[in-house]
Structures are given as C-alpha cells and as structure tokens.
Design a protein around this motif. Structure first.
Motif: not given
Length: 627
Positions: A104-133
């Motif tokens: 769980x700890x490893x994949x939380x880090x991977x997901x968060x790291x991936x969030x920071x790697x992806x461009x803003x255009x990807x974040x615009x297509x995904x709600x904050x609630x979904x990303x938190x989930x």
C-alpha cells in the motif's frame, strides 16, 4: 455471460495476487511458512487428540484410573502443538500485515509520483476527488486480499494433507471430505461471481462521493455566498445514499453466503460422524481414527474460510487495481532533457517563442481540436520586461504555461538563452523560470515554510528580501508570530492581495532568472502593484534578489506602461508589438481594451470603501478586495 465474468474476475484477481508475490517474495514466503506450520499442526493435533481420547481417555475410564506419566505425555504433546500453532499464527499474521502495508505504501508513492509526472492536460480531465480516491481507497482495495492470502495458501496445503490423511484412515471418510471441500470452493466461486459487480460499483461510488465532498468543501465560499448549501447537501446526500445502498447490497450478499460457508463444514462433521459410526461398527476404523477425523473437520471450518475471504475480496481488488493502472499506465508525460544552462550565468535569462502553435487535446478543447495559439513569435530580452495584453481567451495564460513548460507546443520552439526548454533538465528549468499564477496557492503552514519550501540556501535573510520586493514585508512583520504565523488552509487567514504577494515572494526567493507573472497581482492595489513591478525592474543582487527578465500578463495602464515592450495578442496570434505609447497610437483594439480596463478600475475604486486589510469571517471565509 455471468460465468465468463466470474472467470475473468478470478483470472485478473489472481494476476493481481501474482504481482504482489513478485514484489514481496521474501515476506510472502515467511507468511506462507507460518501458515503451513499452522495448518500442519492442525492435522497433527487432530491425530494427537484422537490418540489421547482413544488410547488414553477411554482406557482410563475403563480402568477407573489415569496414569500420571501417560497424562503428562499427552499434555506435553498438546502443549507443544499449541506452541507451534501460535508460532505459525504469529509468522502468518506478521508477514501478511507487513506485506500488505508495504504494498500500500509503495503504490501510494507510485501513484503520487505519477500524478506529478503527468502533464496538466491529464489532470484537467480528472477530478480531484477521483485522484484522492486513487491514492487512498483504490490502493487499499487493490491489496486488501493480501491479509488472508498466506492463510489461504497454507490452507490449500493443509487441505491436501487432510485429504491424504483421510485416505490413509478410511476411503469412505475420504469421500466425505472430497464432497465437502470442493463444495466449499464452489460456494466461494459463486459468491465471488455475485460479489464482483457490487464491489466494483461500490468502489466507483466511493470515488464519486469523495469528489463531491472535495468540490463542496473547496468551493465553500461560492456555496455559501450563492446560497447553495441545501442543494450541495442534497447532491452529496444523494450520492452518499447510493454508496450506502451499494454497500448494503454487498453486506446483504455476504449475510446470505456467510451462514452457508459456516454451515457446510458443520454438515461435513455430521456426515463424518454418521459414516464413521457405521464404519466403526463394521470394524473398518477405530475410535481413535473416528475422533481424529471428526476433530479435523471441526477445526478445518475456520481455516477453509480463508480461501473464501480471498475469493470474496478479489472483485474489490480487481476494481481497485484497474483504477490504479489507469493512473500508472496513463501517457502524456513530458520527458526532460539532459542539458543544463550555464550555472555561471546568474544574470537575467532571455525567452524566445519561435513560430509556436498549440491546441488543447480533443477532450479539453471547445470545440474539439480548436487551435489556441498559432504562429506566436516574440522575445523577452535578457533583463527586460515584456507585457502580454489581450482580451479574455486570447491565449495569454497558455503562453505563460508554455514559458514555464507546463505544456509543450504542438510545433515551434520555446527557448531559454537559445536552448529549447524540452532539452533542459527539470532542475535547470525550475531554477531558471518561476511562474506566479493568477490564483495563488498557499499551504497550510507558516509564512516561512510557504516561501522557503525547504529549498537549500533560502534562509530568513533571503525570505525577508523576497518579501520586501513583493511589498509583503510590512503585513508579515505585523502578523502575530511574523514568519512563524500559521496562515491556514489555502491561506484563509489572509486577504487575496496578501496571498498573491506571498506567492510572488515564494517565486522570488528561488532567485529565478525569468519571472512569469500571469495576472499575479490582480488582487493588489494598483499603487502597490506599480511599486512591486518597479522594484522587480530595478532589483539587484545587493537588494537580496538578483534581477530577472519579466513576462507579465497585464491589464492596468500603469502596469503596462512600466514594460519595455508590449505584446498584443488576439485569438491566439500576436497582432502587434511595441511600446505602450506606440500601440496606443496605432492599434485601435489595444486602445479599446486598455481604456475599458482603466474605466473598470476607476468605477471599482469609486464604489469601494473598504480598507486595505480584511479579517476572515468566523467561518473561515473572507471578502477579498484589491489591496
């Protein structure tokens, strides 16, 4: 179709478990060894209990006395088995828990790291609630079956041993076992098939409830000022009710199958006693063997449930894993290059746009595929200030995003000191360019932490120098704890102008060579804004902050007049460039726009009677005015 779905969920769920084992093989091995030890001791204990009853207890009853040595030996055997079972339980639970939490700890880090790697255009297509989930409940769901997995693997080994033991005892009793154990497995498969769609829907609704909650809380100011509390509450309650009903459906199904899974081993024990009594009368087995088999069925009821636990959680695991893979497999990241700008050059950097075209991705464009910028070309010379002016939707913010490389152009180049920004390392780019957005973001921390951001070399002296240049040192010094004052989530204890000046100071504390201001002083009083820009133009190393080139999105006439050059854009294209006076004399659209902004400023100043500082309301909301 349902059978196909069940097989698909089972296959994919086992694939998730294989992934977990590949990532944590040693911990899994420890947990399985503990589980196998526990299962082995169950089989051994059945034999020992049968022997104690058949060879110790019954003879003692017949003789009317108990041999102390025999009793001590039986007690020692049972105690030793119990100790080994406890050791097995400890190893199994410790290994399973450690494995689950590490994943769980490893994949939380991977997901968060991936969030920071992806461009803003990807974040615009995904709600904050979904990303938190994704980073929370989906990670937990994906690895939820890990806790019972070693127990289930050990149980499978134990079942094989139990079947062998049954055949070694009596073929008739073995047939009872062969009927009961597959029935348990089949019941768990049916359970998994029925549970799969319910768990997937519940997982999706968790993300939606999280998204609505985050949106409502984050937009509390709008909700309250527009009187939408009842509507937002109803919207949240509706989706929360759907989640409740979905979880009730999960619980209802579990309530139906759990008694069946509990009853089947008990029915097996009853069948063993019936068949065993018949075989005992025939002389095919002894009392010791009958007691051993009956005891074995009794104690197997709980371990066999571990297989059901894993199968029951596979649908939820697959749903969480699919949502995680959607993030981890997302494309569109912007890889950095290997070039570094000359570290010896600490002077202002030059910025060049050369025939830049940019269109938003189809999912974001309105209409799809619409071009935002076309043939944009201009230069911000080293040490100079260039103002971007244009009507709403002209592409000014997109230009600032390209300058800071939040997005990349479809064609053309954006260069710093003659080097394409795509060729620079992340550290070189971040150390050269600082973007201050129109909407300031303040962390729930102290003033010092918000400005320094734990960057090396940014000490209190540098912080105060940046605050002075941002015209923020006065109000910070007046705060109760100065730099140590907690500013609240998103800076709720500060006014809009104060927040903008803090974010500007944050950018300046990094000593950028190019400062990009996207209408970053819109909430600041015009006189203060003019002082800030004048200070930025004349700042020197002696003042504590080296001079920088400036690209500023500007609206106010006084701000624009401070620029060395004005770039006027309309509909994503550079229409005109020159000094403020030159454009006033030659570009009618520019004159109309600047005049309209100036008139709006005058009217707002005449209507406003508020002071400079605004205290937050008790609710944490605030009324923001120009400062």
């Amino acid at each position: 179709m349902a059978s196909k779905t069940s097989r698909d969920v089972l296959s994919r769920g086992l694939g998730v478990l294989r992934q977990a084992i590949r990532e944590q093989p040693r911990i899994f091995a420890v947990a399985v060894v503990g589980s196998v030890l526990f299962g082995g001791m169950i089989i051994v204990s059945a034999r020992v209990v049968g022997s104690v009853i058949g060879e110790v207890a019954l003879p003692a009853i017949e003789r009317g006395e108990v041999g102390a040595g025999t009793l001590a030996l039986a007690a020692a055997a049972l105690f030793g088995i119990s100790v080994l079972r406890v050791a097995g339980i400890f190893g199994r639970r410790l290994g399973a828990g450690y494995m689950q939490y590490r994943l769980q700890a490893s994949y939380r880090r991977r997901v968060t790291r991936r969030y920071l790697e992806l461009p803003l255009s990807w974040h615009h297509r995904n709600s904050t609630g979904t990303l938190l989930s994704n980073a929370n409940s989906d990670v937990e769901a994906a690895w939820y079956p890990i806790a019972p997995l070693p127990f289930a693997v050990g149980t499978l080994v134990m079942l094989v041993g139990a079947i062998v033991s049954l055949f070694a005892t009596d073929w008739a009793l073995a047939l009872v076992g062969l009927a009961v154990f597959p029935a348990l497995f089949a019941l768990n498969v049916v359970y998994s098939r029925r549970m799969a769609p319910r768990q997937a829907r519940a997982q999706r609704l968790r993300a939606e409830v999280s998204g609505i909650a985050h949106e409502s809380f984050d937009g509390a100011l709008v909700v309250k000022t527009m009187g939408r509390e009842a509507q937002e509450t109803a919207r949240f309650a509706g989706r929360a009710g759907e989640l409740r009903d979905s979880l009730i459906a999960v619980g209802r199904l579990r309530g139906i199958f759990d008694p069946l899974l509990e009853t089947l081993p008990s029915l097996g024990t009853l069948a063993v006693l019936v068949v065993g009594a018949f075989r005992l009368r025939q002389g095919a087995i002894s009392v010791t063997e009958l007691v051993s088999v009956a005891f074995l069925f009794t104690v197997l009821a709980f371990p066999v449930r571990a297989i059901g636990w894993v199968l029951a959680e596979l649908p939820r695991s697959v749903a969480g894993w699919d949502r995680l893979r959607r993030v981890l497999d997302a494309t569109g990241e912007m890889p950095y290059g290997q070039r570094v700008l000359d570290p010896a050059d600490s002077g202002p950097a030059s910025l060049t746009f050369n025939d830049v075209h940019y269109s938003y991705p189809p999912a974001e464009a309105h209409p799809p595929g619409a071009q935002v910028l076309g043939e944009v070309g201009f230069t911000v010379p080293s040490g100079r200030t260039v103002a971007l002016v244009g009507p709403t939707g002209a592409g000014k913010s997109t230009i600032t995003s390209l300058a800071a490389r939040l997005v990349d152009p479809d064609s053309g180049t954006v260069s710093l000191d003659g080097v394409d920004v795509r060729e620079l390392t992340a550290a070189s780019l971040a150390g050269t360019v600082a973007l201050v957005a129109q909407v300031p973001f303040i962390f729930d921390d102290t003033v010092r932490a918000n400005i320094a951001l734990d960057r090396p070399g940014v000490d209190d002296e540098m912080v105060w120098a940046a605050l002075r240049l941002a015209e923020a040192d006065g109000f910070v010094a007046a705060l109760p704890d100065g730099l140590d004052t907690m500013v609240g989530e998103r800076g709720t204890s500060l006014s809009g102008g104060q927040r903008q000046r803090l974010t500007l100071a944050r950018a300046l504390a990094g000593r950028p060579r190019l400062l990009v201001l996207d209408d970053a002083t819109s909430a600041v009083d015009p006189r203060v804004e003019a002082a800030i820009l004048a200070g930025l133009r004349s700042s020197t190393a002696e003042a504590g902050v080296p001079a920088a080139s400036i690209l500023v999105v500007a609206y106010r006439r006084a701000t624009i007049a401070l620029a060395d050059e004005v770039i006027y854009v309309e509909q994503g294209r550079v229409v005109a460039r020159g000094t403020h006076s030159e454009l006033l004399a030659t570009v009618p659209g520019y004159v109309d726009l600047v005049t309209a902004y100036e008139q709006a400023e005058v009217e707002r100043a005449q209507e406003s009677s508020y002071g400079d500082d605004v205290a937050p309301l008790p609710s944490g909301l605030e009324i923001e005015v120009d400062r």
